[in-house]
Design an enzyme around this catalytic site. Structure first.
Site, PDB file in Angstrom:
ATOM      1  N   SER A   1       0.836  -1.296  -0.118  1.00  0.00           N
ATOM      2  CA  SER A   1      -0.016   0.053   0.041  1.00  0.00           C
ATOM      3  C   SER A   1       0.913   1.131  -0.046  1.00  0.00           C
ATOM      4  O   SER A   1       1.822   1.352  -0.886  1.00  0.00           O
ATOM      5  CB  SER A   1      -1.001   0.051   1.240  1.00  0.00           C
TER       6      SER A   1
ATOM      7  N   ASP B   1      -8.304  -6.606  -4.805  1.00  0.00           N
ATOM      8  CA  ASP B   1      -7.992  -5.218  -4.183  1.00  0.00           C
ATOM      9  C   ASP B   1      -8.705  -4.427  -5.078  1.00  0.00           C
ATOM     10  O   ASP B   1      -8.973  -4.417  -6.238  1.00  0.00           O
ATOM     11  CB  ASP B   1      -6.634  -4.934  -4.108  1.00  0.00           C
TER      12      ASP B   1
ATOM     13  N   HIS C   1      -6.023  -6.431  -0.796  1.00  0.00           N
ATOM     14  CA  HIS C   1      -4.889  -5.395  -0.778  1.00  0.00           C
ATOM     15  C   HIS C   1      -3.860  -6.091   0.090  1.00  0.00           C
ATOM     16  O   HIS C   1      -2.552  -5.595  -0.018  1.00  0.00           O
ATOM     17  CB  HIS C   1      -5.606  -4.433   0.103  1.00  0.00           C
TER      18      HIS C   1
END
Length: 455
Positions: free
Chosen positions: A174, A374, A431
């Site tokens: 991220s 994601d 994610h």
């Protein structure tokens, strides 16, 4: 001095029998700690604080590999968490790749089997890292990179010099990918100048916030294709996303961040609360609170999953007692909200130019990986900026090959490589790739290490 883990003694059989009858009188926190003490010997560990600036204190936690060959024969991997404000020593360690899970049970897919692991609570204020005053928080990725360079210089040149010749990789997730690009640039320059001794081999950026506008503009089509919104929802989401793009075009980065948060509101309304981190895990999004400020709602969305109650209880309970060096006034995750909010102006700025330079101008292995499920950094958005890199023409001509899940032996991803760049598509993962598909994430780690060793 680095604080070594105290040796855990084996509990006597008499105590075990007594504990069995007392079990209902003990709270859950105590039980987890007791089970931890009764387990097998833990891997060798070291942890400490580094003062990266005045009033700014960064915490790291090093685990030596469990590979029988020893740490001298496997790489060292630094893991950087997202947010910004997520804790690497907490979420990355106990929820993704460390030796134990949140219940302190052994993780079968720990990356410690293939590498030593260095978890860093970064930026200052995340996890157990902390600042002494408001001015010491970072406000942009450049300062974050400078802080990390101070930590790495201290680590490699003073505290753990035995790792200077060990192949070193940075893996991230991220917003951690954005930070990875920035620190890799300054670290490579520092190594070239002779300011630091470090055998830097490569980076891997997972579901990373490299080009925020590309990742964001793909939300509507991704949701519509997966039947999560209807046509009217698609139009509403795209309309909200155009406001993000307009703010970026005007160079109003703070407004771009706020428009991005408002677009998330639209997505949640039109999809009936889709989970931004994994579209198949319903109920994971943070609920809207009446009268709540937009910035506070954004902060909860970005950090809520990274600071869930069980993890917070673990870190502020048994782990805090184990580490022994956490100042009394420091609460794990207590400053994380401010970490995120201080990055508001820098949040939507891209770092694609840095990634492009790392590919074209260094010897590093540069990896991008993306979880199939994601939403917040959805795959087609990542591909959009990848295909604008200078390596794009060679990358397009490369052959994509399957990656197999070592447990099921089934196809669980794909990888495509050109020169020193690789892209991994990881299936059955959102994610947090190592959390959702641990077997394939570990397989990817080993492939990255092996490919780098052959260059």
């Amino acid at each position: 001095m680095i604080n070594n883990m105290e040796c855990l003694t084996k509990t006597s059989s008499v105590f075990l029998i007594t504990s069995f009858f007392m079990i209902y009188a003990l709270n859950a926190d105590t039980l987890r700690y007791m089970k931890h003490k009764q387990g097998d010997d833990e891997p060798k560990q070291e942890w400490d604080y580094v003062d990266v600036r005045s009033y700014a204190h960064m915490f790291f936690w090093l685990y030596y590999t469990t590979d029988p060959a020893g740490y001298e024969h496997v790489p060292l991997v630094m893991w950087l968490q997202g947010g910004p404000g997520g804790s690497s020593t907490g979420f990355g360690n106990f929820a993704e790749i460390g030796p134990l899970d949140i219940m302190l049970k052994p993780r079968n897919t720990t990356w410690l089997s293939a590498a030593s692991l260095l978890f860093v609570d970064n930026p200052v204020g995340a996890g157990f890292s902390y600042v002494d005053n408001d001015d010491a928080y970072t406000t942009n990725v450049d300062t974050i990179a400078k802080d990390l360079l101070v930590l790495l210089k201290t680590f490699f040149m003073e505290k753990s010099t035995q790792f200077q010749s060990i192949p070193f990789f940075i893996f991230s997730e991220s917003y951690g990918g954005k930070m990875t690009a920035a620190i890799s640039d300054v670290l490579y320059q520092a190594i070239t100048k002779g300011d630091i001794k470090c055998n830097f081999k490569g980076i891997a950026m997972g579901d990373s916030w490299i080009s925020p506008i590309d990742s964001t503009l793909g939300w509507g089509s991704y949701l519509y294709t997966n039947s999560l919104i209807d046509l009217s929802g698609y139009l509403a989401v795209n309309s909200s996303l155009q406001k993000v793009a307009q703010a970026i075009q005007m160079g109003d980065w703070t407004q771009a961040t706020e428009a991005w948060g408002s677009a998330q509101d639209v997505v949640e309304q039109k999809s009936n609360g889709v989970n931004f981190y994994n579209i198949l895990q319903w109920g994971g999004s943070e609920p809207t609170i009446r009268g709540e400020r937009l910035i506070d709602r954004m902060t909860r969305r970005m950090l809520g999953r990274l600071h869930n109650d069980p993890l917070s209880d673990l870190m502020n309970g048994p782990i805090r007692r184990k580490l022994k060096i956490i100042p009394e006034h420091v609460v794990w995750g207590g400053q994380s909200d401010m970490v995120f909010q201080k990055q508001t102006e820098d949040f939507m700025k891209p770092v694609t130019d840095i990634v492009n330079s790392l590919i074209m101008n260094t010897t590093l292995k540069v990896v991008v990986y993306s979880g199939q499920l994601d939403l917040i950094v959805e795959t087609t958005g990542t591909e959009a900026w990848v295909y604008r890199l200078d390596i794009a023409e060679n990358f397009r001509k490369a052959t994509r090959i399957p990656v197999f899940n070592p447990a099921t032996k089934l196809t669980s991803g794909f990888v495509q490589s050109a020169k020193n760049f690789s892209f991994y598509w990881i299936l059955d993962a959102g994610h947090m790739v190592p959390s959702d598909n641990g077997d394939t994430a570990l397989a990817m780690l080993k492939m990255v290490i092996e490919m780098s060793s052959t260059k």
